[in-house]
Design a protein around this motif. Structure first.
Motif, PDB file in Angstrom:
ATOM      1  N   THR A  76      57.898   0.358  20.431  1.00  0.00           N
ATOM      2  CA  THR A  76      58.253  -1.162  20.219  1.00  0.00           C
ATOM      3  C   THR A  76      59.758  -1.610  19.611  1.00  0.00           C
ATOM      4  O   THR A  76      60.099  -0.664  18.629  1.00  0.00           O
ATOM      5  N   ALA A  77      60.479  -2.236  20.172  1.00  0.00           N
ATOM      6  CA  ALA A  77      61.685  -2.604  19.688  1.00  0.00           C
ATOM      7  C   ALA A  77      61.744  -3.707  18.972  1.00  0.00           C
ATOM      8  O   ALA A  77      62.747  -4.305  18.390  1.00  0.00           O
ATOM      9  N   HIS A  78      60.629  -4.390  18.969  1.00  0.00           N
ATOM     10  CA  HIS A  78      60.382  -5.810  17.978  1.00  0.00           C
ATOM     11  C   HIS A  78      60.161  -5.443  16.521  1.00  0.00           C
ATOM     12  O   HIS A  78      59.494  -4.939  15.926  1.00  0.00           O
ATOM     13  N   PRO A  79      61.159  -5.951  15.787  1.00  0.00           N
ATOM     14  CA  PRO A  79      61.169  -5.559  14.139  1.00  0.00           C
ATOM     15  C   PRO A  79      59.962  -6.117  13.431  1.00  0.00           C
ATOM     16  O   PRO A  79      59.514  -5.825  12.478  1.00  0.00           O
ATOM     17  N   GLY A  80      59.171  -7.280  14.245  1.00  0.00           N
ATOM     18  CA  GLY A  80      58.187  -8.193  13.497  1.00  0.00           C
ATOM     19  C   GLY A  80      56.869  -7.059  13.792  1.00  0.00           C
ATOM     20  O   GLY A  80      55.781  -7.496  13.197  1.00  0.00           O
ATOM     21  N   HIS A  81      56.783  -5.926  14.504  1.00  0.00           N
ATOM     22  CA  HIS A  81      55.670  -5.234  14.674  1.00  0.00           C
ATOM     23  C   HIS A  81      55.618  -4.390  13.576  1.00  0.00           C
ATOM     24  O   HIS A  81      56.446  -3.302  13.691  1.00  0.00           O
ATOM     25  N   LEU A  82      55.056  -4.347  12.585  1.00  0.00           N
ATOM     26  CA  LEU A  82      54.948  -3.556  11.427  1.00  0.00           C
ATOM     27  C   LEU A  82      53.503  -2.585  11.189  1.00  0.00           C
ATOM     28  O   LEU A  82      52.722  -2.878  12.070  1.00  0.00           O
ATOM     29  N   LEU A  83      54.012  -1.705  10.706  1.00  0.00           N
ATOM     30  CA  LEU A  83      52.748  -0.660  10.449  1.00  0.00           C
ATOM     31  C   LEU A  83      51.609  -1.259   9.963  1.00  0.00           C
ATOM     32  O   LEU A  83      51.694  -2.283   8.959  1.00  0.00           O
ATOM     33  N   GLN A  99      63.649  -0.402   2.692  1.00  0.00           N
ATOM     34  CA  GLN A  99      62.247  -0.685   3.193  1.00  0.00           C
ATOM     35  C   GLN A  99      61.299  -0.074   2.469  1.00  0.00           C
ATOM     36  O   GLN A  99      61.334   1.151   1.845  1.00  0.00           O
ATOM     37  N   ASP A 100      60.091  -0.650   2.165  1.00  0.00           N
ATOM     38  CA  ASP A 100      58.892  -0.065   1.521  1.00  0.00           C
ATOM     39  C   ASP A 100      57.683  -0.864   2.014  1.00  0.00           C
ATOM     40  O   ASP A 100      57.818  -1.758   2.445  1.00  0.00           O
ATOM     41  N   GLY A 101      56.600  -0.416   1.494  1.00  0.00           N
ATOM     42  CA  GLY A 101      55.377  -1.284   2.113  1.00  0.00           C
ATOM     43  C   GLY A 101      55.122  -0.975   3.324  1.00  0.00           C
ATOM     44  O   GLY A 101      55.020   0.076   3.980  1.00  0.00           O
ATOM     45  N   PHE A 102      54.923  -2.175   4.143  1.00  0.00           N
ATOM     46  CA  PHE A 102      54.533  -2.242   5.750  1.00  0.00           C
ATOM     47  C   PHE A 102      55.816  -2.212   6.364  1.00  0.00           C
ATOM     48  O   PHE A 102      56.324  -3.490   6.502  1.00  0.00           O
ATOM     49  N   VAL A 103      56.475  -1.181   6.858  1.00  0.00           N
ATOM     50  CA  VAL A 103      57.791  -1.184   7.529  1.00  0.00           C
ATOM     51  C   VAL A 103      57.635  -1.057   9.014  1.00  0.00           C
ATOM     52  O   VAL A 103      56.459  -0.996   9.481  1.00  0.00           O
ATOM     53  N   PRO A 104      58.740  -1.832   9.577  1.00  0.00           N
ATOM     54  CA  PRO A 104      58.440  -1.762  11.055  1.00  0.00           C
ATOM     55  C   PRO A 104      58.198  -0.527  11.794  1.00  0.00           C
ATOM     56  O   PRO A 104      58.533   0.617  11.458  1.00  0.00           O
ATOM     57  N   ARG A 105      57.388  -0.681  12.886  1.00  0.00           N
ATOM     58  CA  ARG A 105      57.071   0.434  13.633  1.00  0.00           C
ATOM     59  C   ARG A 105      57.776   1.174  14.283  1.00  0.00           C
ATOM     60  O   ARG A 105      57.944   2.295  14.341  1.00  0.00           O
ATOM     61  N   THR A 106      59.073   0.644  14.583  1.00  0.00           N
ATOM     62  CA  THR A 106      60.167   1.041  15.269  1.00  0.00           C
ATOM     63  C   THR A 106      60.668   2.154  14.340  1.00  0.00           C
ATOM     64  O   THR A 106      61.257   3.248  14.772  1.00  0.00           O
ATOM     65  N   LEU A 107      61.057   1.899  13.051  1.00  0.00           N
ATOM     66  CA  LEU A 107      61.338   2.896  12.205  1.00  0.00           C
ATOM     67  C   LEU A 107      60.400   4.006  11.903  1.00  0.00           C
ATOM     68  O   LEU A 107      60.987   5.236  11.899  1.00  0.00           O
ATOM     69  N   TYR A 108      59.159   4.044  12.112  1.00  0.00           N
ATOM     70  CA  TYR A 108      58.301   4.926  12.300  1.00  0.00           C
ATOM     71  C   TYR A 108      58.306   5.880  13.495  1.00  0.00           C
ATOM     72  O   TYR A 108      58.262   7.050  13.433  1.00  0.00           O
ATOM     73  N   GLY A 109      58.931   5.185  14.473  1.00  0.00           N
ATOM     74  CA  GLY A 109      58.987   5.946  15.675  1.00  0.00           C
ATOM     75  C   GLY A 109      60.421   6.795  15.435  1.00  0.00           C
ATOM     76  O   GLY A 109      60.339   8.101  16.124  1.00  0.00           O
ATOM     77  N   ASP A 110      61.495   6.290  14.871  1.00  0.00           N
ATOM     78  CA  ASP A 110      62.501   7.039  14.551  1.00  0.00           C
ATOM     79  C   ASP A 110      62.205   8.224  13.477  1.00  0.00           C
ATOM     80  O   ASP A 110      62.680   9.337  13.967  1.00  0.00           O
ATOM     81  N   TYR A 111      61.301   8.012  12.774  1.00  0.00           N
ATOM     82  CA  TYR A 111      60.912   9.246  11.892  1.00  0.00           C
ATOM     83  C   TYR A 111      60.361  10.232  12.651  1.00  0.00           C
ATOM     84  O   TYR A 111      60.690  11.439  12.494  1.00  0.00           O
ATOM     85  N   LEU A 112      59.304   9.929  13.481  1.00  0.00           N
ATOM     86  CA  LEU A 112      58.766  11.046  14.308  1.00  0.00           C
ATOM     87  C   LEU A 112      59.793  11.540  15.196  1.00  0.00           C
ATOM     88  O   LEU A 112      59.502  12.730  15.563  1.00  0.00           O
ATOM     89  N   GLY A 113      60.517  10.909  15.700  1.00  0.00           N
ATOM     90  CA  GLY A 113      61.632  11.449  16.503  1.00  0.00           C
ATOM     91  C   GLY A 113      62.416  12.490  15.940  1.00  0.00           C
ATOM     92  O   GLY A 113      62.666  13.421  16.222  1.00  0.00           O
TER      93      GLY A 113
END
Length: 457
Positions: free
Chosen positions: A54-61, A89-103
């Motif tokens: 997702t590219a939507h910043p409002g979609h949080l972990l 960033q901390d707490g419940f971060v955007p899912r797109t950032l987690y995608g960057d982490y996995l990448g």
């Protein structure tokens, strides 16, 4: 702590699917000094999967960053990545950032071991056992790849199609059967009325996506019970349980309710986490069916929660009247020139109501019944008898070692399944904290990895 390992007969393992589960499986095989691995992905992007694309910043972990390390032996791995890349960033971060982490994690592994890990973009349409040993993976363009063992990571399948909508044969401009398809929300006017089937986490994602796109019209979300996920909350962690709660659903529910009166329902549910998989594995078929029939909807909304900021946004939309969550059963849908007229029956009532909508979006949850899937690879594997539906129609039948159970009831040690489609065996296997353990344990077994220090060896 040192790690010693050697290869257990497998010189080449193919991992099919490079979402979170498959990518992490390949990474763990290399971290355990395992065999040469080929990671196959049909999408152009590996390492993210649907959930983190997702590219939507409002979609949080839906889980705090502190518990989102991809590596079970390094619990602060994601926190260190955040501190380095996104210190704000901390707490419940955007899912797109987690995608960057996995990448990044996958890219670093590929760069460090180019001779041991290969990423191949193609669609696997069949897996054929080879006489003697191993498998041939057949690609959609006709090529083949030989592997000693195969690990399938199919992720979540698109939602099942409700019978009234399947019978209605609505045009694609009116009915979006897959909420993650690129055209699910395109072509809408800002004031259109939209019906969402399902009131769980996918519904929440869709509502946020519509709002971010400037939608102002009415959104009606419908499910049989009208239940929606609760929010996470800050609080003091309760003392852990000393023993596993009762396996029987009624006994487990009673135990959680008693404990909730003292520590609150969130802490009471969270305390089950270390025992959930063992409780499921110990339950018999009747107890599992009883849980799914009577308790699953309530389990889902209490166990799988929303980030507080997301829950607050959904609550505000409900207060304003833009979002309405209703309990009812879909009866029929008929296409009109502008959309569809949907008949539905509110829960507990006999009278049928009608609503005219511009679009219906199916967010009813992932398909689990292999008999109904359109996935070409899974259909071919079922036809070959290499895999079979599990008795509960939750996914693919596997044993406790993640080995696929063939049509004849025997496990295949060379064909393994990981991720959400193994929920019939493990139940709690849809979130990062569970999948990281599954992939880690499978990699250790395939690589014959043993802890030299820490386990008394």
């Amino acid at each position: 702590m040192k790690l010693a390992s050697h290869r257990a007969g497998h010189e080449h393992i193919a991992v099919v699917g490079a979402g979170f589960s498959g990518s992490l499986q390949a990474i763990n095989l290399l971290r355990h000094d395992g065999p040469r691995t080929t990671l196959v992905e049909r999408r152009s992007t590996a390492g993210r999967g649907v959930a983190y694309s997702t590219a939507h910043p409002g979609h949080l972990l839906n889980v705090r960053a502190a518990n989102m390390s991809a590596l079970p032996d390094d619990p602060d791995h994601f926190l260190r990545w955040l501190a380095d890349r996104h210190p704000e960033q901390d707490g419940f971060v955007p899912r797109t950032l987690y995608g960057d982490y996995l990448g990044d994690l996958l890219s670093d592994t590929l760069a460090a071991s180019p001779d041991r890990l290969a990423l191949h973009q193609a669609e696997v349409v069949d897996v054929v056992p080879v006489a003697g040993d191993g498998f041939d993976l057949l690609f959609d363009e006709g090529d083949r790849l030989r592997a000693d063992a195969v690990i399938l990571a199919p992720g979540n399948l698109p939602p099942h199609q409700p019978t009234p909508l399947a019978a209605a044969d609505l045009p694609s401009a009116v009915y979006a059967g897959d909420p993650w398809a690129a055209d699910a929300t395109t072509g809408l006017s800002p004031d259109d009325t939209i019906l969402i089937i399902g009131t769980g986490l996918t519904m929440v994602d869709m509502v946020l996506l519509l709002e971010a796109g400037g939608h102002r019209g009415r959104i009606v979300a419908m499910s049989r019970r009208g239940l929606s996920p609760h929010a996470h909350a800050d609080g003091v962690m309760a003392a852990p349980l000393n023993e596993r709660p009762p396996v029987h659903p009624t006994g487990a529910l009673s135990a959680v309710r008693r404990r909730a009166t003292h520590v609150g329902w969130r802490a009471a549910v969270d305390a089950l986490r270390p025992f959930t998989q063992s409780m499921w594995l110990a339950a018999d078929a009747g107890q599992r069916r009883s849980f799914l029939r009577h308790l699953r909807p309530w389990w889902d909304i209490h166990r799988h929660r929303l980030a507080p900021a997301v829950a607050a946004r959904i609550a505000a939309m409900r207060r304003s009247g833009q979002l309405e969550i209703v309990a009812g059963k879909l009866q029929s849908a008929v296409a009109t020139g502008k959309g569809a007229i949907v008949d539905w029956r509110p829960r507990g009532e006999d009278a049928i109501r009608s609503i005219e909508v511009a679009r219906i979006i199916n967010c009813s949850g992932p398909q689990g019944d292999l008999r109904k899937t359109d996935d070409r690879l899974l259909r071919n594997l079922v036809a070959r008898g290499l895999i079979r539906p599990d008795p509960l129609q939750l996914g693919i039948d596997v044993n406790a070692r993640s080995e696929a159970i063939a049509e004849d009831g025997r496990p295949n040690p060379g064909l393994m399944i990981i991720g959400p489609m193994t929920r019939s065996a493990f139940w709690e296997i849809v979130a990062v904290p569970d999948i990281r353990v599954q992939t880690w344990a499978l990699a250790r077994r395939l690589c014959n990895a043993q802890w030299v220090e820490g386990e008394g060896l």
